[in-house]
Design a protein around this motif. Sequence first.
Motif, short mmCIF file in Angstrom:
data_model
loop_
_atom_site.label_atom_id
_atom_site.label_comp_id
_atom_site.label_asym_id
_atom_site.label_seq_id
_atom_site.Cartn_x
_atom_site.Cartn_y
_atom_site.Cartn_z
N ARG A 237 -7.84 6.12 4.40
CA ARG A 237 -7.37 7.46 3.99
C ARG A 237 -5.98 7.38 3.38
O ARG A 237 -5.69 8.01 2.35
N LEU A 238 -5.09 6.60 4.00
CA LEU A 238 -3.74 6.43 3.46
C LEU A 238 -3.77 5.75 2.10
O LEU A 238 -3.05 6.16 1.18
N ALA A 239 -4.58 4.72 1.98
CA ALA A 239 -4.69 4.01 0.70
C ALA A 239 -5.17 4.95 -0.40
O ALA A 239 -4.70 4.88 -1.54
N GLY A 240 -6.09 5.84 -0.05
CA GLY A 240 -6.56 6.82 -1.02
C GLY A 240 -5.44 7.74 -1.49
O GLY A 240 -5.31 8.03 -2.69
N LYS A 241 -4.63 8.18 -0.54
CA LYS A 241 -3.49 9.04 -0.88
C LYS A 241 -2.47 8.28 -1.73
O LYS A 241 -1.95 8.82 -2.71
N VAL A 242 -2.22 7.02 -1.37
CA VAL A 242 -1.28 6.20 -2.14
C VAL A 242 -1.80 6.01 -3.57
O VAL A 242 -1.04 6.11 -4.53
N THR A 243 -3.09 5.74 -3.71
CA THR A 243 -3.69 5.59 -5.04
C THR A 243 -3.50 6.85 -5.87
O THR A 243 -3.13 6.80 -7.05
N GLU A 244 -3.74 7.99 -5.23
CA GLU A 244 -3.54 9.27 -5.91
C GLU A 244 -2.09 9.42 -6.38
O GLU A 244 -1.83 9.84 -7.52
N LEU A 245 -1.15 9.06 -5.53
CA LEU A 245 0.27 9.16 -5.90
C LEU A 245 0.63 8.17 -7.00
O LEU A 245 1.40 8.50 -7.91
N ASN B 159 -1.24 7.12 -9.36
CA ASN B 159 -1.83 7.59 -10.61
C ASN B 159 -1.28 8.91 -11.12
O ASN B 159 -1.28 9.15 -12.32
N HIS B 160 -0.84 9.77 -10.21
CA HIS B 160 -0.49 11.13 -10.64
C HIS B 160 0.94 11.58 -10.31
O HIS B 160 1.41 12.55 -10.91
N ASP B 161 1.60 10.93 -9.36
CA ASP B 161 2.95 11.37 -8.99
C ASP B 161 3.74 10.19 -8.40
O ASP B 161 4.11 10.20 -7.23
N PHE B 162 3.99 9.20 -9.24
CA PHE B 162 4.67 8.00 -8.78
C PHE B 162 6.06 8.29 -8.20
O PHE B 162 6.42 7.72 -7.17
N PRO B 163 6.85 9.19 -8.79
CA PRO B 163 8.16 9.50 -8.19
C PRO B 163 8.03 10.02 -6.74
O PRO B 163 8.88 9.73 -5.90
N GLU B 164 6.97 10.77 -6.45
CA GLU B 164 6.75 11.26 -5.08
C GLU B 164 6.46 10.08 -4.14
O GLU B 164 6.94 10.05 -3.01
N LEU B 165 5.69 9.11 -4.60
CA LEU B 165 5.41 7.93 -3.78
C LEU B 165 6.70 7.19 -3.48
O LEU B 165 6.95 6.81 -2.33
N VAL B 166 7.55 7.01 -4.47
CA VAL B 166 8.83 6.33 -4.26
C VAL B 166 9.68 7.11 -3.27
O VAL B 166 10.31 6.52 -2.37
N ARG B 167 9.68 8.42 -3.38
CA ARG B 167 10.45 9.26 -2.46
C ARG B 167 9.93 9.10 -1.03
O ARG B 167 10.71 8.99 -0.08
N ILE B 168 8.62 9.07 -0.85
CA ILE B 168 8.02 8.90 0.48
C ILE B 168 8.39 7.54 1.06
O ILE B 168 8.78 7.43 2.22
N LEU B 169 8.28 6.50 0.23
CA LEU B 169 8.62 5.15 0.71
C LEU B 169 10.08 5.08 1.14
O LEU B 169 10.42 4.44 2.14
#
Length: 105
Positions: A29-37, A39-49
């Motif tokens: 489930r987490l990997a799915g969310k990460v994939t979504e980020l 593909n669609h919101d990389f800055p949000e993924l960086v912020r979360i990390l």
Amino acid sequence: MDQELIVGLEQQLGISLVTETSFEALRKRLAGKVTELINHDFPELVRILYRVDVNENKLKFLLKEKVGEDAAYIIADLLIERQLQKVATRKQFQQPPPENEADKW
């Protein structure tokens, strides 16, 4: 499954994980969310990390070492690992309740 882990990840990622009953289901489930980020919101993924405090050097190392593996699973594993570290640290430094009423504030 550790409830503190689930709650921490839910808060950081903004998704519901309560229904995940196994580690592998949580990871997927987490990997799915990460994939979504990715593909669609990389800055949000960086912020979360950054907010979760995933070790940037470790992430870069693993992405270079595990060429051909799904980056989303690598990142999901690091998110889980970091949240488990936080849970362990909280438990380690948790104060036991006072033994008698006079010691309570």
